[in-house]
Scaffold this active site. Structure first.
Site, PDB file in Angstrom:
ATOM      1  N   LYS A 110      -7.709  11.818  -3.353  1.00  0.00           N
ATOM      2  CA  LYS A 110      -9.159  11.255  -3.597  1.00  0.00           C
ATOM      3  C   LYS A 110     -10.322  12.183  -3.802  1.00  0.00           C
ATOM      4  CE  LYS A 110      -7.799   6.379  -3.345  1.00  0.00           C
ATOM      5  NZ  LYS A 110      -7.779   5.517  -2.530  1.00  0.00           N
ATOM      6  N   LYS A 191       7.525   4.677 -13.043  1.00  0.00           N
ATOM      7  CA  LYS A 191       7.622   3.384 -12.381  1.00  0.00           C
ATOM      8  C   LYS A 191       6.567   2.185 -13.066  1.00  0.00           C
ATOM      9  CE  LYS A 191       4.351   3.380  -8.535  1.00  0.00           C
ATOM     10  NZ  LYS A 191       3.986   2.474  -7.501  1.00  0.00           N
ATOM     11  N   LYS A 194       0.005  -0.489 -12.302  1.00  0.00           N
ATOM     12  CA  LYS A 194      -1.119  -1.187 -12.812  1.00  0.00           C
ATOM     13  C   LYS A 194      -1.870   0.012 -13.278  1.00  0.00           C
ATOM     14  CE  LYS A 194      -3.238  -1.567  -8.389  1.00  0.00           C
ATOM     15  NZ  LYS A 194      -2.283  -2.155  -7.273  1.00  0.00           N
TER      16      LYS A 194
HETATM   17  P1  ADP Z   1       0.521   0.494  -8.174  1.00  0.00           P
HETATM   18  O1  ADP Z   1       1.460   1.783  -8.522  1.00  0.00           O
HETATM   19  O2  ADP Z   1       0.651  -0.650  -9.445  1.00  0.00           O
HETATM   20  O3  ADP Z   1      -0.819   0.786  -8.111  1.00  0.00           O
HETATM   21  P2  ADP Z   1       0.641  -0.092  -5.379  1.00  0.00           P
HETATM   22  O4  ADP Z   1       0.664   1.590  -5.356  1.00  0.00           O
HETATM   23  O5  ADP Z   1      -0.713  -0.900  -5.375  1.00  0.00           O
HETATM   24  O6  ADP Z   1       1.172  -0.505  -7.141  1.00  0.00           O
HETATM   25  O7  ADP Z   1       1.720  -0.723  -4.625  1.00  0.00           O
HETATM   26  C1  ADP Z   1       1.864  -1.932  -3.948  1.00  0.00           C
HETATM   27  C2  ADP Z   1       3.175  -2.144  -3.401  1.00  0.00           C
HETATM   28  O8  ADP Z   1       4.029  -2.533  -4.462  1.00  0.00           O
HETATM   29  C3  ADP Z   1       3.814  -1.057  -2.811  1.00  0.00           C
HETATM   30  O9  ADP Z   1       4.502  -1.583  -1.344  1.00  0.00           O
HETATM   31  C4  ADP Z   1       4.671  -0.411  -3.554  1.00  0.00           C
HETATM   32  O10 ADP Z   1       6.222   0.183  -2.952  1.00  0.00           O
HETATM   33  C5  ADP Z   1       5.000  -1.673  -4.556  1.00  0.00           C
HETATM   34  N1  ADP Z   1       5.275  -1.287  -5.799  1.00  0.00           N
HETATM   35  C6  ADP Z   1       4.400  -0.751  -6.708  1.00  0.00           C
HETATM   36  N2  ADP Z   1       4.885  -0.479  -8.266  1.00  0.00           N
HETATM   37  C7  ADP Z   1       6.463  -0.848  -7.834  1.00  0.00           C
HETATM   38  C8  ADP Z   1       7.393  -0.743  -8.945  1.00  0.00           C
HETATM   39  N3  ADP Z   1       7.090  -0.336 -10.145  1.00  0.00           N
HETATM   40  N4  ADP Z   1       8.583  -1.273  -8.346  1.00  0.00           N
HETATM   41  C9  ADP Z   1       8.590  -1.674  -7.137  1.00  0.00           C
HETATM   42  N5  ADP Z   1       7.787  -1.532  -5.999  1.00  0.00           N
HETATM   43  C10 ADP Z   1       6.523  -1.341  -6.601  1.00  0.00           C
END
Ligand code: ADP
Ligand code: TRP
Length: 325
Positions: A110, A191, A194
């Site tokens: 960050k 993966k 968002k």
């Molecule tokens: P993003 O990567 O979309 O910003 P976050 O980091 O906020 O998502 O993740 C929130 C939760 O969702 C975490 O526990 C993470 O392990 C799970 N998660 C995020 N993306 C995935 C994915 N593509 N497949 C499975 N679990 C995910």
């Protein structure tokens, strides 16, 4: 056992978050004593628009309520409504070694991302997180992999506090999401996230037409056979995983159902399955959106329940550190 987890009031939840993490929370909620909260104070450490924050908090609360957090079963509230979080965080600041904070990967990332706003809150972020967890004496914390370091620091803070002031906190453990990793629809080697291109992911509340469009244009290989092979056919394998998790059909069953059919038919059916599975979420979200006062009420009444537990811990801590007159 008591379980706690915090949610940042940013971004929308996608089917990756749901299948990978939220579904597990909903399982925990059935049998454990769960506390979930919107970490609004944590979100102040990154640039934001004050006029939009309130809406983001309500929007996040609506998303999680619509996804299935049940305020009858779990305590659900906004962090800033329970000032004991910041009181305990201050006390923890006095036992937390600064070197540990500087080593945190999230702090380093960050600080690079927001070069012009490296505020002290970015550094002490994990101290507030430790306070969130230990205030309720939680035993386990369901989080994504990126948060494990913060849970380890929480354990260090608990240990340091106990050494200095006598046994008060036990050390919580992280529960890592066990759900499958859902990959991007546009680049199945990454993966679903968002924070990348909007076509890579499907929101939990996505409208049917958008779902259909995204699935039909999801990247697959040039083959025809619907076969699960993540290494050689990552695109179609990811779609099979999503199909399997939403339909509760096994991968084998799916492969055999589509043996004679091509990708197009498989994708069409998958879009239908996702549209039908997400319909209750869309409907619940719309209900909450038209009744925001009810959502605020849920959060306020959750905060009252949380405060009862929090006050007990603060009074014990004040006594141990010597500031209770
Ligand atoms: P993003 O990567 O979309 O910003 P976050 O980091 O906020 O998502 O993740 C929130 C939760 O969702 C975490 O526990 C993470 O392990 C799970 N998660 C995020 N993306 C995935 C994915 N593509 N497949 C499975 N679990 C995910
Ligand atoms: N830092 C967490 C995240 O970014 C959110 C969070 C704040 C949290 N306090 C917490 C998670 C306490 C678990 C427990 O996702």
């Amino acid at each position: 056992m008591r379980i706690i987890s915090g949610i940042q009031p940013t971004g929308k939840i996608h089917i990756g978050n749901y299948l990978g993490a939220i579904k597990q929370w909903l399982e925990l909620q059935k049998k454990e004593d769960c506390i979930f909260f919107i970490a609004d104070l944590h979100s102040l450490t990154c640039p934001y628009e004050p006029k939009d924050l309130k809406e983001s908090i309500i929007e996040a609360a609506i998303c999680y309520l619509a996804a299935g957090i049940d305020p009858e079963k779990s305590i659900f509230f906004t962090q800033s409504d329970v000032p004991e979080h910041t009181r305990l965080a201050w006390i923890f600041n006095t036992v937390c070694p600064i070197g540990e904070l500087e080593r945190m990967t999230q702090f380093k990332e960050k600080s690079k991302q927001f070069r012009k706003n490296i505020n002290a809150g970015l550094l002490t972020y994990p101290v507030l997180q430790a306070a969130d967890i230990l205030l309720y004496k939680a035993g386990a914390v369901p989080v994504g992999k990126d948060q494990v370091q913060h849970i380890e620091l929480t354990r260090t803070i608990a240990r340091r506090f106990n050494q200095k002031f006598g046994q008060t906190f036990s050390e919580p453990r992280a529960i890592l999401s066990e759900g499958s990793k859902i990959m991007s629809l546009t680049d199945p080697k990454k993966k679903m996230s968002k924070s990348s291109d909007p076509n890579n992911c499907i929101s939990l509340f996505e409208e049917p037409e958008a779902i259909r469009k995204k699935i039909m244009s999801a990247v697959t290989d040039t083959g025809k056979t619907v076969k699960y092979s993540p290494k050689t056919k990552p695109g179609i394998s990811n779609l099979i995983t999503i199909y399997s998790l939403f339909s509760e059909k096994s991968v084998k069953e799916i492969e055999s159902n589509y043996k004679e059919k091509g990708y197009a038919e498989f994708k069409k059916d998958l879009a239908d399955i996702i549209i039908t599975s997400l319909q209750p979420f869309r409907e619940k979200r719309k209900e909450f959106l038209s009744n925001k006062n009810q959502v605020i009420q849920i959060l306020k009444s959750g905060a009252e329940k949380a405060k009862k537990i929090a006050e007990r811990t603060i009074s014990e801590v004040n006594q141990k550190i010597g500031i209770n007159l």
